[in-house]
Design a protein around this motif. Structure first.
Motif, PDB file in Angstrom:
ATOM      1  N   ALA A  98       0.871  -1.186   0.000  1.00  0.00           N
ATOM      2  CA  ALA A  98       0.000   0.000   0.000  1.00  0.00           C
ATOM      3  C   ALA A  98       0.903   1.230   0.000  1.00  0.00           C
ATOM      4  CB  ALA A  98      -0.866  -0.031   1.254  1.00  0.00           C
ATOM      5  N   ASP A  99       0.305   2.414  -0.119  1.00  0.00           N
ATOM      6  CA  ASP A  99       1.105   3.630  -0.196  1.00  0.00           C
ATOM      7  C   ASP A  99       1.947   3.852   1.055  1.00  0.00           C
ATOM      8  OD1 ASP A  99      -0.057   3.892  -2.578  1.00  0.00           O
ATOM      9  OD2 ASP A  99      -0.938   5.862  -2.218  1.00  0.00           O
ATOM     10  N   ASP A 100       1.483   3.315   2.191  1.00  0.00           N
ATOM     11  CA  ASP A 100       2.283   3.470   3.417  1.00  0.00           C
ATOM     12  C   ASP A 100       3.294   2.324   3.554  1.00  0.00           C
ATOM     13  OD1 ASP A 100       0.720   1.362   3.960  1.00  0.00           O
ATOM     14  OD2 ASP A 100      -0.376   2.269   5.635  1.00  0.00           O
ATOM     15  N   LEU A 101       3.486   1.622   2.441  1.00  0.00           N
ATOM     16  CA  LEU A 101       4.522   0.581   2.322  1.00  0.00           C
ATOM     17  C   LEU A 101       4.247  -0.636   3.191  1.00  0.00           C
ATOM     18  CD1 LEU A 101       7.649   2.902   2.123  1.00  0.00           C
ATOM     19  CD2 LEU A 101       6.137   2.104   0.298  1.00  0.00           C
ATOM     20  N   THR A 102       2.978  -0.796   3.607  1.00  0.00           N
ATOM     21  CA  THR A 102       2.631  -2.031   4.333  1.00  0.00           C
ATOM     22  C   THR A 102       2.072  -3.029   3.315  1.00  0.00           C
ATOM     23  OG1 THR A 102       0.426  -1.154   4.710  1.00  0.00           O
ATOM     24  CG2 THR A 102       2.053  -0.793   6.456  1.00  0.00           C
ATOM     25  N   PRO A 103       2.250  -4.331   3.597  1.00  0.00           N
ATOM     26  CA  PRO A 103       1.776  -5.333   2.644  1.00  0.00           C
ATOM     27  C   PRO A 103       0.275  -5.173   2.393  1.00  0.00           C
ATOM     28  CG  PRO A 103       3.129  -6.343   4.344  1.00  0.00           C
ATOM     29  CD  PRO A 103       2.904  -4.927   4.754  1.00  0.00           C
ATOM     30  N   SER A 104      -0.122  -5.310   1.112  1.00  0.00           N
ATOM     31  CA  SER A 104      -1.564  -5.223   0.832  1.00  0.00           C
ATOM     32  C   SER A 104      -1.871  -6.092  -0.371  1.00  0.00           C
ATOM     33  CB  SER A 104      -1.946  -3.768   0.565  1.00  0.00           C
ATOM     34  OG  SER A 104      -2.128  -3.551  -0.815  1.00  0.00           O
ATOM     35  N   GLY A 105      -2.678  -7.125  -0.151  1.00  0.00           N
ATOM     36  CA  GLY A 105      -3.085  -7.969  -1.266  1.00  0.00           C
ATOM     37  C   GLY A 105      -2.237  -9.218  -1.372  1.00  0.00           C
ATOM     38  N   THR A 106      -2.526  -9.978  -2.408  1.00  0.00           N
ATOM     39  CA  THR A 106      -1.922 -11.300  -2.576  1.00  0.00           C
ATOM     40  C   THR A 106      -0.578 -11.190  -3.285  1.00  0.00           C
ATOM     41  OG1 THR A 106      -4.189 -11.951  -3.034  1.00  0.00           O
ATOM     42  CG2 THR A 106      -2.492 -13.616  -3.410  1.00  0.00           C
ATOM     43  N   PRO A 107       0.443 -11.890  -2.790  1.00  0.00           N
ATOM     44  CA  PRO A 107       1.732 -11.886  -3.497  1.00  0.00           C
ATOM     45  C   PRO A 107       1.588 -12.420  -4.921  1.00  0.00           C
ATOM     46  CG  PRO A 107       1.982 -12.831  -1.307  1.00  0.00           C
ATOM     47  CD  PRO A 107       0.507 -12.666  -1.545  1.00  0.00           C
ATOM     48  N   ILE A 108       2.439 -11.878  -5.806  1.00  0.00           N
ATOM     49  CA  ILE A 108       2.404 -12.306  -7.204  1.00  0.00           C
ATOM     50  C   ILE A 108       3.786 -12.828  -7.587  1.00  0.00           C
ATOM     51  CG2 ILE A 108       0.633 -10.621  -7.844  1.00  0.00           C
ATOM     52  CD1 ILE A 108       2.965  -8.932  -9.029  1.00  0.00           C
ATOM     53  N   VAL A 109       3.845 -13.562  -8.670  1.00  0.00           N
ATOM     54  CA  VAL A 109       5.138 -14.023  -9.186  1.00  0.00           C
ATOM     55  C   VAL A 109       5.447 -13.192 -10.421  1.00  0.00           C
ATOM     56  CG1 VAL A 109       6.458 -15.946 -10.132  1.00  0.00           C
ATOM     57  CG2 VAL A 109       4.797 -16.362  -8.313  1.00  0.00           C
ATOM     58  N   ALA A 110       6.562 -12.449 -10.368  1.00  0.00           N
ATOM     59  CA  ALA A 110       6.895 -11.526 -11.448  1.00  0.00           C
ATOM     60  C   ALA A 110       8.249 -11.905 -12.043  1.00  0.00           C
ATOM     61  CB  ALA A 110       6.966 -10.099 -10.896  1.00  0.00           C
ATOM     62  N   CYS A 111       8.428 -11.599 -13.316  1.00  0.00           N
ATOM     63  CA  CYS A 111       9.728 -11.796 -13.947  1.00  0.00           C
ATOM     64  C   CYS A 111      10.613 -10.612 -13.547  1.00  0.00           C
ATOM     65  CB  CYS A 111       9.572 -11.829 -15.465  1.00  0.00           C
ATOM     66  SG  CYS A 111       8.570 -13.200 -16.035  1.00  0.00           S
ATOM     67  N   ASP A 112      11.923 -10.848 -13.564  1.00  0.00           N
ATOM     68  CA  ASP A 112      12.840  -9.793 -13.096  1.00  0.00           C
ATOM     69  C   ASP A 112      13.679  -9.274 -14.252  1.00  0.00           C
ATOM     70  OD1 ASP A 112      14.350  -8.169 -11.434  1.00  0.00           O
ATOM     71  OD2 ASP A 112      15.862  -9.719 -11.134  1.00  0.00           O
ATOM     72  N   THR A 113      13.862  -7.936 -14.295  1.00  0.00           N
ATOM     73  CA  THR A 113      14.767  -7.386 -15.312  1.00  0.00           C
ATOM     74  C   THR A 113      15.907  -6.594 -14.681  1.00  0.00           C
ATOM     75  OG1 THR A 113      13.567  -5.277 -15.415  1.00  0.00           O
ATOM     76  CG2 THR A 113      12.806  -7.033 -16.876  1.00  0.00           C
ATOM     77  N   VAL A 114      15.878  -6.439 -13.335  1.00  0.00           N
ATOM     78  CA  VAL A 114      16.886  -5.579 -12.725  1.00  0.00           C
ATOM     79  C   VAL A 114      17.666  -6.295 -11.624  1.00  0.00           C
ATOM     80  CG1 VAL A 114      15.799  -3.369 -13.216  1.00  0.00           C
ATOM     81  CG2 VAL A 114      15.022  -4.692 -11.248  1.00  0.00           C
ATOM     82  N   GLN A 115      17.661  -7.602 -11.620  1.00  0.00           N
ATOM     83  CA  GLN A 115      18.399  -8.385 -10.617  1.00  0.00           C
ATOM     84  C   GLN A 115      17.992  -7.994  -9.189  1.00  0.00           C
ATOM     85  OE1 GLN A 115      20.173  -7.018 -13.358  1.00  0.00           O
ATOM     86  NE2 GLN A 115      19.599  -8.983 -14.250  1.00  0.00           N
ATOM     87  N   ALA A 116      16.673  -7.837  -8.978  1.00  0.00           N
ATOM     88  CA  ALA A 116      16.194  -7.523  -7.629  1.00  0.00           C
ATOM     89  C   ALA A 116      16.388  -8.747  -6.738  1.00  0.00           C
ATOM     90  CB  ALA A 116      14.727  -7.148  -7.698  1.00  0.00           C
ATOM     91  N   GLY A 117      16.591  -8.476  -5.462  1.00  0.00           N
ATOM     92  CA  GLY A 117      16.835  -9.586  -4.538  1.00  0.00           C
ATOM     93  C   GLY A 117      15.875  -9.557  -3.371  1.00  0.00           C
ATOM     94  N   GLN A 118      16.012 -10.542  -2.515  1.00  0.00           N
ATOM     95  CA  GLN A 118      15.159 -10.708  -1.344  1.00  0.00           C
ATOM     96  C   GLN A 118      15.109  -9.400  -0.554  1.00  0.00           C
ATOM     97  OE1 GLN A 118      13.207 -13.177  -0.708  1.00  0.00           O
ATOM     98  NE2 GLN A 118      13.881 -14.413   1.013  1.00  0.00           N
ATOM     99  N   GLY A 119      13.894  -8.928  -0.205  1.00  0.00           N
ATOM    100  CA  GLY A 119      13.760  -7.754   0.652  1.00  0.00           C
ATOM    101  C   GLY A 119      13.803  -6.435  -0.093  1.00  0.00           C
ATOM    102  N   ASP A 120      14.154  -6.473  -1.374  1.00  0.00           N
ATOM    103  CA  ASP A 120      14.185  -5.209  -2.130  1.00  0.00           C
ATOM    104  C   ASP A 120      12.783  -4.657  -2.314  1.00  0.00           C
ATOM    105  OD1 ASP A 120      16.886  -5.062  -2.460  1.00  0.00           O
ATOM    106  OD2 ASP A 120      16.912  -5.946  -4.479  1.00  0.00           O
ATOM    107  N   ARG A 121      12.671  -3.324  -2.189  1.00  0.00           N
ATOM    108  CA  ARG A 121      11.419  -2.673  -2.563  1.00  0.00           C
ATOM    109  C   ARG A 121      11.522  -2.392  -4.053  1.00  0.00           C
ATOM    110  NH1 ARG A 121      10.947   1.781   1.435  1.00  0.00           N
ATOM    111  NH2 ARG A 121      10.523   0.212   3.009  1.00  0.00           N
ATOM    112  N   VAL A 122      10.467  -2.726  -4.801  1.00  0.00           N
ATOM    113  CA  VAL A 122      10.541  -2.648  -6.265  1.00  0.00           C
ATOM    114  C   VAL A 122       9.302  -1.977  -6.856  1.00  0.00           C
ATOM    115  CG1 VAL A 122      11.982  -4.725  -6.505  1.00  0.00           C
ATOM    116  CG2 VAL A 122       9.477  -4.953  -6.473  1.00  0.00           C
ATOM    117  N   LEU A 123       9.417  -1.654  -8.158  1.00  0.00           N
ATOM    118  CA  LEU A 123       8.254  -1.248  -8.951  1.00  0.00           C
ATOM    119  C   LEU A 123       8.007  -2.373  -9.939  1.00  0.00           C
ATOM    120  CD1 LEU A 123       9.069   2.487  -9.812  1.00  0.00           C
ATOM    121  CD2 LEU A 123       7.620   1.605  -7.970  1.00  0.00           C
TER     122      LEU A 123
END
Lengths: 89, 89
Positions: free
Chosen positions: A31-56
């Protein structure tokens, strides 16, 4: 794009051939206050994001277009690793 | 398009090339009464908007690619205008 947090990596040896080689991340939408909101999704990665990274991440056709071979079934792709979120909220 | 309020700025160094040199702003939709409500979308700023501005948010791939003049851009959300006034009935 939406804010999310990488909470896991997904390994799937048996996948549709067009998804082969794609790095899959488990992303928790935020959510906008950076708290978890909704169901996790499985996304493909293009920027080598890792565990715990905040992403777009982006959905729809743009998710597929963001990958090298754009003719693929991706429906969510991580587009950026967020350094900071500065807002009024 | 929708009318929304810019409620935050995102900085991201590691990102998809198409996002380079674009400001990333969080835009929260305005409800019928004009209050910013709901989850924000992170959009590419095309009009030098800032936090607190009321803006026009376009959230569709083909239109975004037209604005970016790039047929391959994996982008959907772009800010295309800064609203001066909305006169409601």
């Amino acid at each position: 794009m939406k804010l999310g947090k990488v909470i896991g990596t997904v390994v799937a040896s048996t996948v549709d051939s067009s998804l082969e080689g794609a790095k899959l991340l488990l992303v928790q939408p935020l959510a906008d206050d950076l708290t978890p909101s909704g169901t996790p999704i499985v996304a493909c990665d293009t920027v080598q994001a890792g565990q715990g990274d905040r992403v777009l991440y982006e959905g729809g056709r743009e998710a597929a277009m963001a990958l090298a071979n754009w003719f693929n079934p991706a429906d969510a792709t991580v587009m950026a690793i967020v350094d900071s979120v500065d807002g009024e909220s | 398009m929708i009318a929304g309020r810019v409620v935050g700025t995102i900085t991201a160094t590691a990102k998809h090339p198409v996002l380079v040199s674009h400001k990333l702003l969080m835009v929260r939709p305005l409800n019928a009464a004009g209050q910013a409500e709901g989850k924000s979308t992170v959009a590419l700023d095309m009009v030098q908007a800032g936090v607190g501005d009321t803006v026009l948010l376009l959230d569709e791939g083909n239109s975004a690619r037209t604005i970016l003049n790039d047929g391959q851009a994996p982008v959907r959300a772009v800010i295309v205008g800064i609203v001066d006034t909305i006169d409601r009935a």
